[in-house]
Write an enzyme that holds these catalytic residues in place. Structure first.
Site, PDB file in Angstrom:
ATOM      1  N   SER A 202     -27.808   0.569 -12.861  1.00  0.00           N
ATOM      2  CA  SER A 202     -28.833  -0.729 -13.067  1.00  0.00           C
ATOM      3  C   SER A 202     -30.146  -0.358 -12.970  1.00  0.00           C
ATOM      4  O   SER A 202     -30.553   0.736 -12.304  1.00  0.00           O
ATOM      5  CB  SER A 202     -28.597  -1.677 -11.698  1.00  0.00           C
ATOM      6  OG  SER A 202     -29.700  -2.564 -11.513  1.00  0.00           O
ATOM      7  N   TYR A 230     -28.510  -2.211  -2.193  1.00  0.00           N
ATOM      8  CA  TYR A 230     -28.223  -1.896  -3.561  1.00  0.00           C
ATOM      9  C   TYR A 230     -28.774  -0.931  -4.171  1.00  0.00           C
ATOM     10  O   TYR A 230     -28.116  -0.256  -4.960  1.00  0.00           O
ATOM     11  CB  TYR A 230     -28.327  -3.378  -4.050  1.00  0.00           C
ATOM     12  CG  TYR A 230     -27.788  -3.491  -5.716  1.00  0.00           C
ATOM     13  CD1 TYR A 230     -26.514  -3.469  -5.988  1.00  0.00           C
ATOM     14  CD2 TYR A 230     -28.896  -3.451  -6.689  1.00  0.00           C
ATOM     15  CE1 TYR A 230     -26.127  -3.707  -7.538  1.00  0.00           C
ATOM     16  CE2 TYR A 230     -28.637  -3.747  -7.886  1.00  0.00           C
ATOM     17  CZ  TYR A 230     -26.994  -3.720  -8.306  1.00  0.00           C
ATOM     18  OH  TYR A 230     -26.919  -3.560  -9.404  1.00  0.00           O
TER      19      TYR A 230
END
Length: 378
Positions: A202, A230
């Site tokens: 990501s 995350y």
């Protein structure tokens, strides 16, 4: 004199590396700039890519796709299957996967040959489950051509949670479990050589920071938020795979890469800074659907030039593994991802956490057995 000066420099460098508590404010700002820029302009920068991605027939390809019952993983599995590949859905909920396969077969009926899709159970919140899955697959003595580590979590706004193995859930699902799976499946990937490991990453890795002494974010040095969990796990994944790809000799024929799907509708929400939230709510048009988000992983898994690119980076001793952007072009990972010393520490710490010896990769490449701590008691 020269010798003591070198020692002093080395000591200073080591101290600086050890004492880094987080991203510098310029790195942090640059990271958020990349995230916001990708959100606003990804549809323009990727406008040259067809949706869905055009795939050549893939009748001789065997692919394992983790987390393939929803979102991007579902799209990856379906499109690979429709292109003729043998797809293994590695999922936590086998019933949901079987229901999906039935639906796909019905839709595909009359268009082409029946889809070659099967289901195997895999729970990334259990490292024991990862070991069992790898042992079951390797026991077939069948080639594996592509492993797509797609499964991931972003528990937005949720309190900190730990797996039964004792690790922070984002770190385990997004980094530790895929790392263990990739290493344990090396014998099958070598059998399927030339083969690829595609890690779904990501752009959020650009705002991440990995403290190898505090991978679980429990020391209190950093306040835990799901965003910290995350982004740290995604940066750890890039750093680990940057060392992993260098440890696999070119003649083994296994390419390792990370990909960014872009900012997909499910990826951004209330745990992000207010300005990003505002953009998310005001301009959903700019966000990718799951099908659009699947294109970079499908490109990385099937394009014939990708292994050549990985080989060039390896030969040039580039500090970071291949990283394919949402627009199916190579991109540079964040500045922190280029920190080779930290990447090496992430490599060592990860192997320790997933219960593998430091020479696991070398042993598996030489055809030797490797014992994982999480495989002993099943």
């Amino acid at each position: 004199m020269g010798s003591s000066s070198t020692t002093a420099t080395t000591t200073t460098t080591t101290t600086t590396t050890t004492e880094k508590k987080g991203l510098g404010w310029m790195e942090w700002l640059r990271g958020w700039f990349y995230v916001i820029y990708e959100m606003l302009f990804q549809r323009i920068t990727a406008s040259h890519i067809p949706n869905p991605l055009d795939l050549s027939p893939l009748p001789d390809l065997t692919c394992i796709v983790t987390g393939s019952t929803s979102g991007i993983g579902l799209e990856i599995a379906r499109q690979l299957a429709e292109s003729g590949a043998h797809v293994v859905m590695a999922v936590r909920n086998p019933k949901a996967a079987h229901d999906l396969i039935q639906k796909w077969q019905n839709e595909w009926s009359g268009i082409g040959a029946p889809l070659n899709v099967e289901v195997m159970e895999l729970d990334l919140l259990s490292l024991g489950s990862v070991v069992r899955f790898a042992e079951a697959w390797n026991a077939r003595l069948a080639p594996l051509h592509v492993l797509i580590n797609n499964a991931g979590i972003f528990s937005i706004g949720e309190p900190q949670r730990f797996s039964k193995d004792g690790y922070e859930e984002h770190m385990q699902v997004n980094h530790l479990a895929p790392a263990l799976l990739s290493i344990l499946l090396l014998p099958s990937l070598i059998r399927g050589s030339p083969s690829r490991i595609v890690n779904m990453n990501s752009i959020m890795h650009a705002v991440g920071f990995v403290d190898t002494e505090d991978m679980n974010v429990i020391s209190g040095k950093r306040k835990y938020t799901s965003l910290v969990g995350y982004s740290s796990s995604k940066l750890a994944q890039v750093m680990f795979n940057s060392i992993f790809h260098k440890r696999i000799p070119a003649e083994a024929g296994v390419s390792v890469m990370c990909v960014s799907p872009g900012i997909v509708q499910t990826n951004v929400a209330r745990d992000l800074p207010k300005i990003v939230q505002a953009a998310y709510h005001l301009i959903p048009y700019f966000l990718f659907s799951a099908q659009e988000g699947s294109r970079s992983a499908l490109f990385a898994a099937t394009d014939p030039q990708v292994p050549e690119y990985c080989g060039v980076l390896k030969a040039d001793e580039w500090p970071v593994c291949a990283y394919i952007s949402h627009d199916c072009r190579p991109m540079n990972a964040s500045e922190e991802a280029h920190n080779v010393a930290t990447s090496q520490m992430v490599w060592v710490k990860t192997l320790e956490m997933i219960g593998l010896p430091l020479d696991a990769v070398e042993k598996l490449i030489e055809g030797e057995q490797v014992q994982c701590r999480y495989g002993v008691d099943g």
